[in-house]
Design a protein around this motif. Structure first.
Motif, PDB file in Angstrom:
ATOM      1  N   ALA A   1       0.811  -1.215   0.000  1.00  0.00           N
ATOM      2  CA  ALA A   1       0.000   0.000   0.000  1.00  0.00           C
ATOM      3  C   ALA A   1       0.848   1.270   0.000  1.00  0.00           C
ATOM      4  O   ALA A   1       0.460   2.291  -0.578  1.00  0.00           O
ATOM      5  N   TYR A   2       2.008   1.217   0.633  1.00  0.00           N
ATOM      6  CA  TYR A   2       2.857   2.404   0.707  1.00  0.00           C
ATOM      7  C   TYR A   2       4.069   2.313  -0.217  1.00  0.00           C
ATOM      8  O   TYR A   2       4.973   3.146  -0.122  1.00  0.00           O
ATOM      9  N   SER A   3       4.042   1.334  -1.128  1.00  0.00           N
ATOM     10  CA  SER A   3       5.127   1.229  -2.100  1.00  0.00           C
ATOM     11  C   SER A   3       5.195   2.473  -2.984  1.00  0.00           C
ATOM     12  O   SER A   3       6.269   2.867  -3.435  1.00  0.00           O
ATOM     13  N   ILE A   4       4.052   3.101  -3.199  1.00  0.00           N
ATOM     14  CA  ILE A   4       4.001   4.299  -4.026  1.00  0.00           C
ATOM     15  C   ILE A   4       4.759   5.458  -3.379  1.00  0.00           C
ATOM     16  O   ILE A   4       5.254   6.364  -4.049  1.00  0.00           O
ATOM     17  N   VAL A   5       4.870   5.408  -2.034  1.00  0.00           N
ATOM     18  CA  VAL A   5       5.645   6.412  -1.302  1.00  0.00           C
ATOM     19  C   VAL A   5       7.101   5.963  -1.200  1.00  0.00           C
ATOM     20  O   VAL A   5       8.035   6.735  -1.466  1.00  0.00           O
ATOM     21  N   ILE A   6       7.310   4.699  -0.840  1.00  0.00           N
ATOM     22  CA  ILE A   6       8.665   4.170  -0.648  1.00  0.00           C
ATOM     23  C   ILE A   6       9.487   4.271  -1.924  1.00  0.00           C
ATOM     24  O   ILE A   6      10.679   4.575  -1.894  1.00  0.00           O
ATOM     25  N   SER A   7       8.844   4.023  -3.067  1.00  0.00           N
ATOM     26  CA  SER A   7       9.573   4.027  -4.341  1.00  0.00           C
ATOM     27  C   SER A   7      10.152   5.393  -4.679  1.00  0.00           C
ATOM     28  O   SER A   7      11.082   5.499  -5.481  1.00  0.00           O
ATOM     29  N   ASN A   8       9.616   6.445  -4.061  1.00  0.00           N
ATOM     30  CA  ASN A   8      10.119   7.790  -4.324  1.00  0.00           C
ATOM     31  C   ASN A   8      11.328   8.151  -3.477  1.00  0.00           C
ATOM     32  O   ASN A   8      11.954   9.193  -3.695  1.00  0.00           O
ATOM     33  N   PHE A   9      11.667   7.294  -2.500  1.00  0.00           N
ATOM     34  CA  PHE A   9      12.847   7.552  -1.680  1.00  0.00           C
ATOM     35  C   PHE A   9      14.133   7.394  -2.482  1.00  0.00           C
ATOM     36  O   PHE A   9      15.106   8.101  -2.272  1.00  0.00           O
ATOM     37  N   ASN A  10      14.116   6.434  -3.403  1.00  0.00           N
ATOM     38  CA  ASN A  10      15.298   6.176  -4.209  1.00  0.00           C
ATOM     39  C   ASN A  10      14.872   5.581  -5.541  1.00  0.00           C
ATOM     40  O   ASN A  10      14.111   4.612  -5.571  1.00  0.00           O
ATOM     41  N   GLU A  11      15.374   6.151  -6.631  1.00  0.00           N
ATOM     42  CA  GLU A  11      14.999   5.674  -7.962  1.00  0.00           C
ATOM     43  C   GLU A  11      15.440   4.239  -8.220  1.00  0.00           C
ATOM     44  O   GLU A  11      14.921   3.573  -9.107  1.00  0.00           O
ATOM     45  N   LYS A  12      16.391   3.731  -7.439  1.00  0.00           N
ATOM     46  CA  LYS A  12      16.912   2.389  -7.651  1.00  0.00           C
ATOM     47  C   LYS A  12      16.018   1.297  -7.067  1.00  0.00           C
ATOM     48  O   LYS A  12      16.283   0.116  -7.255  1.00  0.00           O
ATOM     49  N   PHE A  13      14.951   1.684  -6.348  1.00  0.00           N
ATOM     50  CA  PHE A  13      14.037   0.698  -5.755  1.00  0.00           C
ATOM     51  C   PHE A  13      13.133   0.128  -6.853  1.00  0.00           C
ATOM     52  O   PHE A  13      11.952   0.430  -6.945  1.00  0.00           O
ATOM     53  N   ARG A  14      13.724  -0.719  -7.687  1.00  0.00           N
ATOM     54  CA  ARG A  14      13.043  -1.206  -8.875  1.00  0.00           C
ATOM     55  C   ARG A  14      11.802  -2.032  -8.538  1.00  0.00           C
ATOM     56  O   ARG A  14      10.712  -1.797  -9.085  1.00  0.00           O
ATOM     57  N   LEU A  15      11.947  -3.028  -7.657  1.00  0.00           N
ATOM     58  CA  LEU A  15      10.826  -3.897  -7.304  1.00  0.00           C
ATOM     59  C   LEU A  15       9.687  -3.098  -6.694  1.00  0.00           C
ATOM     60  O   LEU A  15       8.512  -3.302  -7.032  1.00  0.00           O
TER      61      LEU A  15
END
Length: 364
Positions: A51-65
Motif C-alpha cells: 500500500a505504501y510502495s508508491i511512497v517508498i519508491s520515491n525515496f530512491n529511484e533504484k528501488f526497482r521492485l
C-alpha cells in the motif's frame, strides 16, 4: 504550510488509510478462507508495504521492485474500489454464494483487466491525419510529422517499447518527429541505466527530432540531466523557444504549465513569420483560446492519456476542453494524443498506446 493544508493533508491520509484497510480486509478474508489459516501479522506487514510502495519508491529511484509493486497497486485500488463493494453486496444478498467462489470471480476479472490492459498498453497503433494549412509563402512545402507523447520511459515503459516507436516512426519516413512531453517517468535514471539513448538516437527524419518538457520531467527535478540525455539521444528539447526549421515552418516548444514562470505564448510568437506554418508543442492542453487568438496553425499536446484506465476518462473530459483527438477552432488545428506509453501500471483499459502521423498540406 498553512493550517488548511495540514488539515487537508491529514484528511487525505485518513481517507487513504480507510481505503487500504477496506481493500486489505477483503483480501485477507479471502486468503484466510482459502488457506483455512490466520496470519494477520504477516499479512499486515506485506499489505502495508504494498500500500505504501508508491511512497517508498520515491525515496530512491533504484528501488526497482517497489516501483513495479506500486504500479500494480494502482490497478488494485482503481478496480478494487469498483469490484469489492459489488462482491460484498453479492455475498450479503445471496446467501448461497461463498467467499471462495466470489473471490475467484473477482480474481478472474482482475486477470482479464490486466491481460487486455497490458495488450492495449504494449501494442501501440498508428493514427493518421491530414491537415490543410492556409499559408501563401512562395517557398512553402508540404511535410509529414510523427507525433508522440507520454512515453514515461523507465522500468515498465521500457527500451523494448521505445524500439517499437523507433521502428514505427522510421517506417513512415517523417520530415520531423515531435515528442510532446513526459518522455521519461519523472527521473531519467532508468533511461540512462538501460541505455535507451542507443535506441532513441536511431530515429530518422528530414529535419530532426524535437521535444518538450512535461509535468513528470518537473516532478523528477533532474531537468538538466534529462536535457543532456536527450541531447545524447539526438533529441533537441525546446524550453520556451521558437525556432524556424529549414525555411519550412516555425516550431515553438513551451515549458509545461507546471512551471508557473514560463513565458507566455505571445512572447514566444514575437519572431514568427505568419507566412509559414506555426506549430506549438505544449504538453498540457489547458488553454485552447490563446493559440487560436494568436494564429497558431497546429497545436500539439498529450498529458491526459484519455484517462488511461476506465472510468477515468470522465474526469479528463470534465477537466479539458479537448482531452483527446482532433479539433479545429477557427484556423487552429488542435491534436491531443493519449500517449505512446503509460503512467504507473502498464495497463490501458480506456485508450490505446498510439503514434500519430500528420501530413500537413499547404493551401492558398
Amino acid at each position: 504550510m498553512g493550517a488548511s493544508k495540514i488539515v487537508k493533508g491529514l484528511l487525505l491520509l485518513v481517507i487513504y488509510n480507510l481505503i487500504v484497510y477496506y481493500l486489505g480486509w477483503n483480501v485477507y478474508h479471502f486468503l484466510s478462507t482459502v488457506f483455512h489459516s490466520h496470519f494477520s501479522l504477516i499479512f499486515a506487514i506485506v499489505w502495508l508495504y504494498i500500500a505504501y510502495s508508491i511512497v517508498i519508491s520515491n525515496f530512491n529511484e533504484k528501488f526497482r521492485l517497489t516501483k513495479v509493486v506500486s504500479a500494480y497497486w494502482m490497478v488494485l485500488v482503481e478496480y478494487g474500489l469498483l469490484l469489492f463493494p459489488l462482491a460484498d453486496l453479492a455475498l450479503w444478498l445471496i446467501p448461497s454464494l461463498t467467499v471462495l467462489w466470489v473471490g475467484v470471480a473477482v480474481i478472474g476479472i482482475f486477470a482479464l483487466i490486466i491481460g487486455i490492459g497490458s495488450y492495449m498498453a504494449y501494442s501501440p497503433v498508428i493514427r493518421r491525419k491530414e491537415i490543410a494549412v492556409k499559408k501563401n509563402h512562395p517557398e512553402g512545402k508540404d511535410f509529414r510529422m510523427v507525433i508522440a507523447s507520454d512515453f514515461h520511459l523507465g522500468i515498465l515503459s521500457n527500451k523494448k517499447l521505445l524500439q517499437k516507436f523507433v521502428n514505427m516512426s522510421n517506417e513512415t519516413k517523417p520530415d520531423v518527429v515531435l515528442l510532446v512531453g513526459d518522455i521519461v517517468d519523472d527521473h531519467p535514471y532508468w533511461f540512462k541505466a538501460y541505455h535507451m539513448d542507443e535506441v532513441m538516437k536511431k530515429l530518422t527524419s528530414t529535419y530532426g527530432v524535437y521535444g518538450v518538457l512535461g509535468n513528470h520531467e518537473y516532478y523528477g527535478r533532474q531537468i538538466p540531466i534529462f536535457v543532456e540525455e536527450m541531447k545524447k539521444s539526438s533529441v533537441t528539447i525546446l524550453q520556451d523557444e521558437t525556432i524556424c526549421i529549414a525555411d519550412a515552418f516555425y516550431l515553438t516548444g513551451r515549458e509545461d504549465k507546471t512551471n508557473t514562470t514560463r513565458k507566455s505564448l505571445k512572447e514566444l510568437a514575437e519572431h514568427v513569420d505568419q507566412q509559414y506554418p506555426w506549430i506549438v508543442m505544449d504538453h498540457t492542453p489547458s488553454d485552447l483560446r490563446t493559440p487560436t487568438e494568436l494564429g497558431v496553425d497546429i497545436h500539439l499536446s498529450g498529458h491526459t492519456h484519455l484517462g488511461q484506465m476506465w472510468p477515468n476518462q470522465w474526469i479528463t473530459k470534465k477537466t479539458f476542453e479537448l482531452d483527446y483527438g482532433y479539433l479545429l477552432k477557427n484556423t487552429t488545428h488542435y491534436l491531443v494524443s493519449s500517449g505512446f506509453g503509460f503512467w504507473g501500471p502498464p495497463i490501458r483499459t480506456n485508450s490505446r498506446s498510439e503514434m500519430w502521423i500528420v501530413d500537413v498540406k499547404l493551401t492558398d
